[in-house]
Design an enzyme around this catalytic site. Structure first.
Site, short mmCIF file in Angstrom:
data_model
loop_
_atom_site.label_atom_id
_atom_site.label_comp_id
_atom_site.label_asym_id
_atom_site.label_seq_id
_atom_site.Cartn_x
_atom_site.Cartn_y
_atom_site.Cartn_z
N LYS A 1 -15.26 30.05 -6.39
CA LYS A 1 -14.58 30.42 -4.83
C LYS A 1 -14.47 32.04 -5.33
CE LYS A 1 -12.44 26.35 -3.66
NZ LYS A 1 -10.98 25.13 -4.04
N GLN B 1 -3.96 25.50 -5.23
CA GLN B 1 -5.23 24.28 -6.02
C GLN B 1 -4.88 23.36 -6.31
OE1 GLN B 1 -8.72 25.21 -6.20
NE2 GLN B 1 -8.75 23.15 -6.14
N ASP C 1 -6.28 27.50 2.75
CA ASP C 1 -6.52 26.13 3.05
C ASP C 1 -6.55 25.84 4.14
OD1 ASP C 1 -8.42 24.93 1.17
OD2 ASP C 1 -7.13 24.85 -0.25
#
Ligand code: NAP
Length: 285
Positions: free
Chosen positions: A54, A98, A121
């Site tokens: 990413k 994450q 996200d």
């Protein structure tokens, strides 16, 4: 029949080029570029690899960002303190938490602490609640990437029968809600679903989000269906990632199919970056 490929790698490249141009315009206008910070478990090699990928793509289009690594000794109060600091910092436009966090930490409490304006996200309860309510907000990156693939290839969901296998908070559930927003008639299957193959055969659009290598067989698929494979599985003795769908069998009957790799994965990252650019544009005016 031989299915046509929905090429997420190519579409992601196109999306990232468009994002790069938006970042250039933002910098010319405001003197700032987007900043996407990441909080990740230091001991999780898969997470670190995802985050590196990413980061690489973010760097290519000049999205900046800091990484904060959580260890087995990180205290809950430290993570919440960090998230509150990032929430309050106007230089930070997006924050990625994450999954998974180290075991001693309460991930849900961390998600609840993150402000919806920075949840690029789209996985906090606030963002998911907005999706349920049909309100604007950041949409979950993986299902959003899938929606973009469907739109790009001109696949109409309205009036279609969609089956989503998997009901996770980051994938199956938001995917079902987004297909519902697109006016599909949606069924969500899970590990307790009875007679899954028959259910799958009713699908015009089948999304596999399970985490079991090649579970969905070719004879589970209605001829002419659209098959989206979100799975990424490691299989001993096989190099690279393997999807949830038996690609060889499914591509003989489906009209459209996503490959693994090169389908949903790259579109997840493109959608995350696109949400980060949206967040920066909203914050910088
Ligand atoms: P997860 O949280 O483990 O959820 C898996 C879901 O599959 C659960 O709802 C589970 O049902 C269901 N399931 C498990 N076995 C089943 C079976 N035999 N029949 C029917 N349903 C079954 O996984 P996830 O995070 O959603 O991820 C799913 C897959 O997508 C994984 O391979 C993951 O690596 C991949 N993924 C890809 C991306 C990407 O960018 N492409 C992003 C995220 C995840 P229950 O709820 O009943 O347990």
């Amino acid at each position: 029949m031989s299915a046509r490929i929905m090429d997420g790698k190519a579409l992601s490249r196109q999306v990232r080029a468009e994002l790069g141009a938006r970042v250039d315009r933002l910098r010319a206008r405001t003197g700032h570029v987007p900043r996407l910070d990441v909080i990740v478990a230091a001991q999780d090699p898969a997470s670190l690899a995802y985050v590196r990928m990413k980061r690489k793509w973010a760097d290519e289009i000049c999205i900046e960002g800091e990484s904060y690594e959580l260890t087995e000794r990180t205290a809950q109060g430290e993570v919440i303190g960090l998230i509150e600091r990032l929430n309050a910092d106007p230089a930070v436009h997006g924050v990625l938490l994450q999954h998974p966090f180290p075991r001693q930490l309460n991930e849900n409490a961390a998600l609840l602490a993150l402000g919806a304006a920075k949840d690029v996200d789209g996985i906090t309860p606030q963002s998911l609640g907005r999706l349920v309510a049909g309100l604007p907000g950041f949409r979950c990156a993986t299902p959003l990437g899938i929606v973009r693939l469907l739109e790009h290839y001109g696949i109409e969901a309205q009036g279609k029968r969609a089956v989503v296998i998997g009901r996770s908070v980051i994938l199956g559930k938001p995917m079902a809600l987004m297909l519902l927003e697109m006016n599909a008639t949606v069924t969500v299957a899970h590990s307790k679903t009875v007679n899954l193959p028959d259910l799958c055969r009713e699908a015009d659009i089948l999304v596999a989000a399970v985490g079991r290598a090649e579970m969905v067989k070719g004879d589970w698929i209605e001829p002419g269906a659209v098959v989206i494979d979100a799975g990424y599985n490691k299989v001993e003795g096989r190099a690279g990632d393997v999807g949830d769908v038996d690609f060889a069998g499914a591509s003989k009957v489906a009209a459209w199919i996503t490959p693994v790799p090169g389908g949903v994965g790259p579109m997840t990252v493109a959608s995350l970056l696109s949400n980060a650019v949206d967040a920066a544009e909203a914050a910088l005016g």
